[in-house]
Design an enzyme around this catalytic site. Sequence first.
Site, PDB file in Angstrom:
ATOM      1  N   SER A   1       0.813  -1.222   0.000  1.00  0.00           N
ATOM      2  CA  SER A   1       0.000   0.000   0.000  1.00  0.00           C
ATOM      3  C   SER A   1       0.839   1.262   0.000  1.00  0.00           C
ATOM      4  O   SER A   1       1.949   1.297   0.519  1.00  0.00           O
ATOM      5  CB  SER A   1      -0.904   0.015   1.231  1.00  0.00           C
ATOM      6  OG  SER A   1      -1.796  -1.054   1.180  1.00  0.00           O
TER       7      SER A   1
ATOM      8  N   TYR B   1       0.011  -2.362 -14.473  1.00  0.00           N
ATOM      9  CA  TYR B   1       0.256  -3.273 -13.352  1.00  0.00           C
ATOM     10  C   TYR B   1       1.157  -4.440 -13.728  1.00  0.00           C
ATOM     11  O   TYR B   1       1.700  -5.118 -12.871  1.00  0.00           O
ATOM     12  CB  TYR B   1      -1.066  -3.770 -12.746  1.00  0.00           C
ATOM     13  CG  TYR B   1      -1.909  -4.623 -13.665  1.00  0.00           C
ATOM     14  CD1 TYR B   1      -2.889  -4.060 -14.467  1.00  0.00           C
ATOM     15  CD2 TYR B   1      -1.730  -6.012 -13.719  1.00  0.00           C
ATOM     16  CE1 TYR B   1      -3.660  -4.848 -15.292  1.00  0.00           C
ATOM     17  CE2 TYR B   1      -2.499  -6.802 -14.547  1.00  0.00           C
ATOM     18  CZ  TYR B   1      -3.475  -6.209 -15.335  1.00  0.00           C
ATOM     19  OH  TYR B   1      -4.241  -6.987 -16.162  1.00  0.00           O
TER      20      TYR B   1
ATOM     21  N   ASN C   1      -5.103 -14.111  -1.037  1.00  0.00           N
ATOM     22  CA  ASN C   1      -6.246 -15.032  -0.967  1.00  0.00           C
ATOM     23  C   ASN C   1      -6.162 -15.944   0.238  1.00  0.00           C
ATOM     24  O   ASN C   1      -7.140 -16.134   0.958  1.00  0.00           O
ATOM     25  CB  ASN C   1      -6.331 -15.870  -2.253  1.00  0.00           C
ATOM     26  CG  ASN C   1      -7.003 -15.103  -3.365  1.00  0.00           C
ATOM     27  OD1 ASN C   1      -7.823 -14.232  -3.120  1.00  0.00           O
ATOM     28  ND2 ASN C   1      -6.644 -15.410  -4.599  1.00  0.00           N
TER      29      ASN C   1
ATOM     30  N   GLY D   1      -4.121 -15.325   2.786  1.00  0.00           N
ATOM     31  CA  GLY D   1      -4.002 -14.427   3.933  1.00  0.00           C
ATOM     32  C   GLY D   1      -5.365 -14.043   4.477  1.00  0.00           C
ATOM     33  O   GLY D   1      -5.547 -13.831   5.676  1.00  0.00           O
TER      34      GLY D   1
ATOM     35  N   GLU E   1     -22.157  -3.688  25.628  1.00  0.00           N
ATOM     36  CA  GLU E   1     -23.493  -3.401  26.181  1.00  0.00           C
ATOM     37  C   GLU E   1     -23.839  -4.354  27.297  1.00  0.00           C
ATOM     38  O   GLU E   1     -24.358  -3.954  28.343  1.00  0.00           O
ATOM     39  CB  GLU E   1     -24.547  -3.518  25.080  1.00  0.00           C
ATOM     40  CG  GLU E   1     -24.497  -2.390  24.064  1.00  0.00           C
ATOM     41  CD  GLU E   1     -25.492  -2.623  22.931  1.00  0.00           C
ATOM     42  OE1 GLU E   1     -25.210  -2.165  21.810  1.00  0.00           O
ATOM     43  OE2 GLU E   1     -26.528  -3.267  23.174  1.00  0.00           O
TER      44      GLU E   1
ATOM     45  N   GLU F   1      -6.304  -6.018   4.412  1.00  0.00           N
ATOM     46  CA  GLU F   1      -6.241  -7.228   3.584  1.00  0.00           C
ATOM     47  C   GLU F   1      -7.479  -7.340   2.703  1.00  0.00           C
ATOM     48  O   GLU F   1      -8.025  -8.413   2.509  1.00  0.00           O
ATOM     49  CB  GLU F   1      -6.084  -8.489   4.448  1.00  0.00           C
ATOM     50  CG  GLU F   1      -4.735  -8.569   5.099  1.00  0.00           C
ATOM     51  CD  GLU F   1      -3.993  -9.891   4.866  1.00  0.00           C
ATOM     52  OE1 GLU F   1      -3.004 -10.101   5.557  1.00  0.00           O
ATOM     53  OE2 GLU F   1      -4.398 -10.690   4.005  1.00  0.00           O
TER      54      GLU F   1
ATOM     55  N   ASN G   1     -15.992  -4.161   1.211  1.00  0.00           N
ATOM     56  CA  ASN G   1     -16.574  -3.942  -0.119  1.00  0.00           C
ATOM     57  C   ASN G   1     -15.824  -4.714  -1.192  1.00  0.00           C
ATOM     58  O   ASN G   1     -16.418  -5.268  -2.120  1.00  0.00           O
ATOM     59  CB  ASN G   1     -16.586  -2.445  -0.456  1.00  0.00           C
ATOM     60  CG  ASN G   1     -17.663  -1.705   0.324  1.00  0.00           C
ATOM     61  OD1 ASN G   1     -18.579  -2.308   0.856  1.00  0.00           O
ATOM     62  ND2 ASN G   1     -17.539  -0.387   0.393  1.00  0.00           N
TER      63      ASN G   1
END
Lengths: 464, 246
Positions: free
Chosen positions: A209, A261, A323, A325, A419, A446, A450
């Site tokens: 990242s 990429y 995958n 991980g 709670e 990871e 979404n």
Amino acid sequence: MFVVPPAARPGPLQPRETAAGGVAPAAAGSKMAAAAAGGWLRNCTKLKRNMPAYLAPWRASPCVFRSSKSELMPNLASDGVVCAPLQTFTEEETMLKNMVTKFAQERVAPLVQKMDENSKMEDSVIQGLFEQGLMSIALGEEYGGTGASFFSIILVVEELAKVDPAVALLCELQNTLTNKLFTTYGTEEQKRTYLPRVAKDTIGSFCLSEAGSGSDAFSLKTRAEKKGDYYIINGSKMWISLAEHAGIFFVMANTDPSLGYRGITCFIVDRDTEGLHVGKKEDKLGIRASSTCPVTFENVKVPETNILGQVGQGYKYAIGMLNTGRIGIAAQMLGLAQGCFDHTIPYTKERVQFGKSVFDFQGMQHQIAQVATQLEAARLLTYNAARLAETGRPFIKEASMAKYYTAEVATLTTSKCIEWMGGVGFTKNYPIEKYYRDCKIGTIYEGTSNIQLSTIAKSLAQEY
Amino acid sequence: MAGLRVLVGVKRVIDYAVKTQGVKHSLNPFCEIALEEGVRLRERGAAAEVVAVSVGTRVCQETLRTALALGADRGVLVEVGEGAAVGPREAAAALAGLAGRLRPHLVLLGKQAIDDDCNQTGQLLAAMLDWPQGTFASRVEPEGEWVRVQREVDGGLETLRLRLPAVLTADLRLNEPRYATLPNIMKAKKKPLEVVAASEFLGGGSPPAPPRLRVLKLEEPPPRGGGQRVDDVPALLERLRASGCI
């Protein structure tokens, strides 16, 4: 607890028909099981070709098929691949689970609060993990590892996460990312150089990242320019886990931006390489004991021999590793939720209000039962994904489902636990609030929730 | 004298930390301490082989596997029939028989089991074998054909020198047992585990001999009542006399 005879390994619930149709998957155990399962699957696929897709046999437990087709699969029962419950462990896995529970309770639990406050992992914990062999679980014995199963990693991560999810993360990343990258893509030379180190005392850190590329990982800007037989890396990475203690970094840099990429390449960079700088760690909401730092590269010189795998294939490696991980992270979230739950229920049984224990109120019981059910579902999703991965079958959809669902369940469980504990749940004197803070990262790193949902949808699109 | 063979007894008991997970069994903590001592003797070069033994039903194999993962070289299960009573006398008789066959120089047992708290097996075994005993050991030092044992007794610490072969029972402060590391757990499955029928040592015969101990009643201790304060010794004596204690 089941004692599983050596020949009978627990397998995933449904065997999978591959897109190619009729190809026998690699089953755990004997060749006979594979042949038997293959024969059964070929029958299934034939069935499918003669019927419209929506009338194809529903994916049921093979026990159903076994009764009607027993003459075709003589020894499926005795091979025991298919009918054991998911929480069936081999003897080694059980011993391992017990050992880690003990280790976590005695060596990690007393330090959890301190590590969280100071946002720093204790050296004794890191050393303890290495000494017990927990940082090289599935690594081969020739490299200093133990040669245990992938499922063992999941069990270890889950047990550690019950006590401290940050410690579980360290163990998880080392086993599912660092070790796996080397064993899957490393040359013999690289394996001989690095694996004994990561098995003994060196932590690995994965640098993908950047400030400008999170979910959109492949738009990364870190550049690697070729100069003869070495590369010069320039750029900066962000949100890099374990960077504070890592000795080896896997740096994803682009050798040819014009290829997009397809230029991304994975470089192995030692910490003490000139130009590599680990920045100040982030002050995080949760999993504070696990360091998350920016890492900058200023004209970092890396020899060609330190490229992991092939030039321009880095994107594939990243996806492939993430995958599996994902299942590890699912295990972490699962342990987190379970650990939080285990702390809370005894309190609800002790705390008395209006003349009875808080647990005895029906409203509470219903809430608790709902959470417990979702925890169980999360556990089965995780274990099944792990067994699928272990037996070499397609597992991407299941892994995404497991990670997405356990992260959501962890959030729900920890929220409810606070709670149920009432006022004390809200204070730092009790461990509950830490679980609540720790769980949030599960829906983010990871692969965000979404992204997981998109992955699942993509898989579904291919199936129908 | 290096090359001692050490026999360690391990008992499968209900886990002391058992809560809601159902009835979980584990290795008796005092047996674990005894095993740790045996393994340390081997690591120091004072012993050549550590053999773990358990007397019980087939399921005790798990306990032996744990002992192997903790460092024992091989395991022996003295198997009894389902439902057979294995009290201290039966365990001692089985161990005595096995000792006759394996010829260990040292037998290390836990001082007692946490399920019945009998604290008898070691003593009975020593008597059956006619070997010296060092019970409640808190330090063990082999010295050639002898072994020096420090015992925790009511009056303090007692040191004995015993001629080998001998029976020792481990007390809490003898050592702190290690964790089974993952490599050792994986190696454990390759170590030999032998199963021997108990009838070979317990004089066979069917029906098996009736158990010598019978549990009549099991109850929790009464809740602690309040005490009374007295000002001096004469008042204490008077109070004791009044309540009929003296």
